[in-house]
Motif scaffolding. Structure first.
Motif, PDB file in Angstrom:
ATOM      1  N   ARG A   1       0.832  -1.211   0.000  1.00 31.70           N
ATOM      2  CA  ARG A   1       0.000   0.000   0.000  1.00 31.70           C
ATOM      3  C   ARG A   1       0.860   1.252   0.000  1.00 31.70           C
ATOM      4  O   ARG A   1       0.492   2.280  -0.596  1.00 31.70           O
TER       5      ARG A   1
ATOM      6  N   SER B   1       2.839   1.090  -3.992  1.00 31.42           N
ATOM      7  CA  SER B   1       2.164   0.892  -5.270  1.00 31.42           C
ATOM      8  C   SER B   1       1.328   2.108  -5.659  1.00 31.42           C
ATOM      9  O   SER B   1       0.594   2.666  -4.825  1.00 31.42           O
ATOM     10  N   ARG B   2       1.420   2.481  -6.940  1.00 30.72           N
ATOM     11  CA  ARG B   2       0.609   3.576  -7.450  1.00 30.72           C
ATOM     12  C   ARG B   2      -0.881   3.254  -7.382  1.00 30.72           C
ATOM     13  O   ARG B   2      -1.726   4.155  -7.349  1.00 30.72           O
ATOM     14  N   ARG B   3      -1.232   1.977  -7.300  1.00 33.07           N
ATOM     15  CA  ARG B   3      -2.640   1.590  -7.216  1.00 33.07           C
ATOM     16  C   ARG B   3      -3.235   1.888  -5.843  1.00 33.07           C
ATOM     17  O   ARG B   3      -4.445   1.811  -5.661  1.00 33.07           O
ATOM     18  N   TYR B   4      -2.368   2.245  -4.895  1.00 33.10           N
ATOM     19  CA  TYR B   4      -2.827   2.561  -3.539  1.00 33.10           C
ATOM     20  C   TYR B   4      -2.290   3.935  -3.138  1.00 33.10           C
ATOM     21  O   TYR B   4      -2.651   4.925  -3.759  1.00 33.10           O
ATOM     22  N   ASP B   5      -1.411   4.005  -2.143  1.00 31.55           N
ATOM     23  CA  ASP B   5      -0.903   5.289  -1.665  1.00 31.55           C
ATOM     24  C   ASP B   5       0.523   5.580  -2.111  1.00 31.55           C
ATOM     25  O   ASP B   5       1.108   6.577  -1.699  1.00 31.55           O
ATOM     26  N   GLY B   6       1.105   4.719  -2.944  1.00 30.72           N
ATOM     27  CA  GLY B   6       2.474   4.921  -3.401  1.00 30.72           C
ATOM     28  C   GLY B   6       2.537   5.557  -4.774  1.00 30.72           C
ATOM     29  O   GLY B   6       1.541   6.079  -5.290  1.00 30.72           O
ATOM     30  N   GLU B   7       3.711   5.498  -5.414  1.00 24.50           N
ATOM     31  CA  GLU B   7       3.886   6.133  -6.722  1.00 24.50           C
ATOM     32  C   GLU B   7       4.569   5.227  -7.740  1.00 24.50           C
ATOM     33  O   GLU B   7       4.993   5.686  -8.798  1.00 24.50           O
ATOM     34  N   TRP B   8       4.646   3.921  -7.477  1.00 28.33           N
ATOM     35  CA  TRP B   8       5.432   3.049  -8.334  1.00 28.33           C
ATOM     36  C   TRP B   8       4.571   2.004  -9.035  1.00 28.33           C
ATOM     37  O   TRP B   8       3.616   1.486  -8.463  1.00 28.33           O
ATOM     38  N   ASP B   9       4.938   1.704 -10.286  1.00 30.33           N
ATOM     39  CA  ASP B   9       4.286   0.653 -11.066  1.00 30.33           C
ATOM     40  C   ASP B   9       5.228  -0.537 -11.172  1.00 30.33           C
ATOM     41  O   ASP B   9       6.438  -0.368 -11.372  1.00 30.33           O
ATOM     42  N   TYR B  10       4.679  -1.725 -11.059  1.00 31.58           N
ATOM     43  CA  TYR B  10       5.466  -2.940 -11.220  1.00 31.58           C
ATOM     44  C   TYR B  10       4.525  -4.077 -11.584  1.00 31.58           C
ATOM     45  O   TYR B  10       3.301  -3.942 -11.520  1.00 31.58           O
TER      46      TYR B  10
END
Length: 382
Positions: free
Chosen positions: A206, A209-218
């Motif tokens: 969380r 990941s950009r899908r949650y509260d972060g800024e990274w895609d993987y």
């Protein structure tokens, strides 16, 4: 090392990687009881600035290389960056394999050796071992533990080591680890690939990941949100590594350790997990840092996540600044010391002892004293 062919005999076939602008090389390894095994080396396509330094990066548990901004940073310093996806991780994971499985961290010696051979840093007893370039190793979390143990077993191979939140001690620290060790080893003896209780509640995912509260895609196929069920044989191997660190390693090169300033126990979600290490017990790890070697630099970074390079942009700037400062102090080739050119031989031959040129010591006008001699510089005092 039976699974690695000598460098000159193996044809290197680099192919486009899933990351734009990068390419990868599959490294065949010796098969194990699950069948064929490979590791994967990743690099950027095309040459860049070159400071004469090669870097090999190794990821952590439930991870693979996707941090292209990390490559950007090192290449900005003129470092030739390579990342290694270990066997049964990321690009190297095959359908028939238990993800991340090993019963001995030393098994990764083969993966690392294959990568170093591809970089031109062969083992000292190999005919192609002579290499003028420096070798810098960087590992994150379990990868940091793996590289620290490797460097201890292989003195003289690397020139420096960077550890990004290395997993040097278990989250319950020494006493808790010793309590858990017996049941884990008993389980490993009966069912080495059995599944332990999964305590990962997805809090770290969380935070990144950009899908949650972060800024990274993987790729979530290679880094799943729910993680992997750890096996008892793998955890016993990690405990072995922790015990070796606790007794003290003798890594013979400069080491930089990057840690968050604080950790947050992953019991329930808290916004502090966006600016702390929610995976490891930072104080417990920090106590083990002096056990690594004789020249160790510890940098504690306020606001950093478990992977300090995935922290918020202002925190990453601190990471880059401190890492670059250490790199220039311990790894980068030293600039030549400026020297005063000697006068030509014919001037030295005909000059009287103690004589100086007029430009260096002008004759003072009548009635004036000679100018005061300047204070000696640091160079002249030396």
């Amino acid at each position: 090392m039976s699974g690695i062919a000598p460098g000159p005999e193996r044809e290197e076939r680099w192919e486009p990687d899933v990351l734009p602008g990068f390419e990868r090389l599959t490294l065949p390894l010796a098969p194990d009881d699950e069948g064929d095994v490979v590791a994967t080396l990743v690099r950027r396509v095309g040459p860049g600035a070159d400071a004469g330094v090669d870097l090999l990066y190794v990821h952590g548990w439930i991870d693979y290389f996707f941090q292209t901004h990390l490559a950007d940073f090192w290449e900005g310093l003129g470092v030739r960056f390579h990342a290694l996806d270990l066997r049964k991780y990321g690009r190297s994971l095959r359908d028939h394999q238990t993800p991340g499985y090993t019963d001995d961290l030393a098994v990764y010696d083969e993966d690392i050796e294959a990568a170093l051979r591809a970089l031109g840093h062969a083992a000292p007893d190999a005919p192609s071992s002579a290499h003028p370039r420096k070798l810098l190793l960087m590992g994150h979390s379990t990868g940091g533990l793996t590289l620290a143990l490797w460097a201890d077993r292989h003195p003289g191979r690397a020139d420096a080591l960077v550890l990004n939140s290395p997993w040097l001690e278990f989250q319950t620290r020494y006493l808790g680890r010793r309590v858990l060790e017996g049941p884990v080893r008993a389980h490993a003896a009966v069912a080495p690939r059995g599944h332990l209780v999964n305590v990962d509640q997805g809090f770290y995912v969380r935070s990144i990941s950009r899908r949650y509260d972060g800024e990274w895609d993987y790729d979530t196929a290679w880094r799943p949100d729910s993680g992997w069920r750890a096996t008892p044989a793998w955890l016993a191997a990690v405990f072995d590594g922790h015990e070796r660190v606790a007794h003290g390693l003798g890594v013979d090169v400069p080491i930089l350790v990057l840690l968050s300033a604080r950790s947050t126990a992953p019991v329930r979600w808290h916004d502090d997990m966006l600016r702390t290490d929610s995976v490891l017990d930072v104080p417990g790890v920090a106590r083990r840092v002096p056990h690594l070697g004789s020249v160790v630099t510890l940098v504690r970074i306020d606001g950093a996540l478990h992977d300090v390079t995935l922290s918020a942009a202002p925190v990453r700037e601190v990471v880059w600044r401190e890492t670059a400062r250490w790199f220039h102090g311990y790894v980068a080739p030293a600039a030549p010391t400026p020297t005063t050119p000697r006068p030509p031989w014919w001037r030295r031959l005909f000059a009287a002892p103690g004589a100086v040129s007029r430009s260096a010591a002008p004759t003072p006008p009548p009635g004036r004293s000679s100018p005061r001699s300047p204070a000696p510089t640091a160079q002249s005092r030396l």
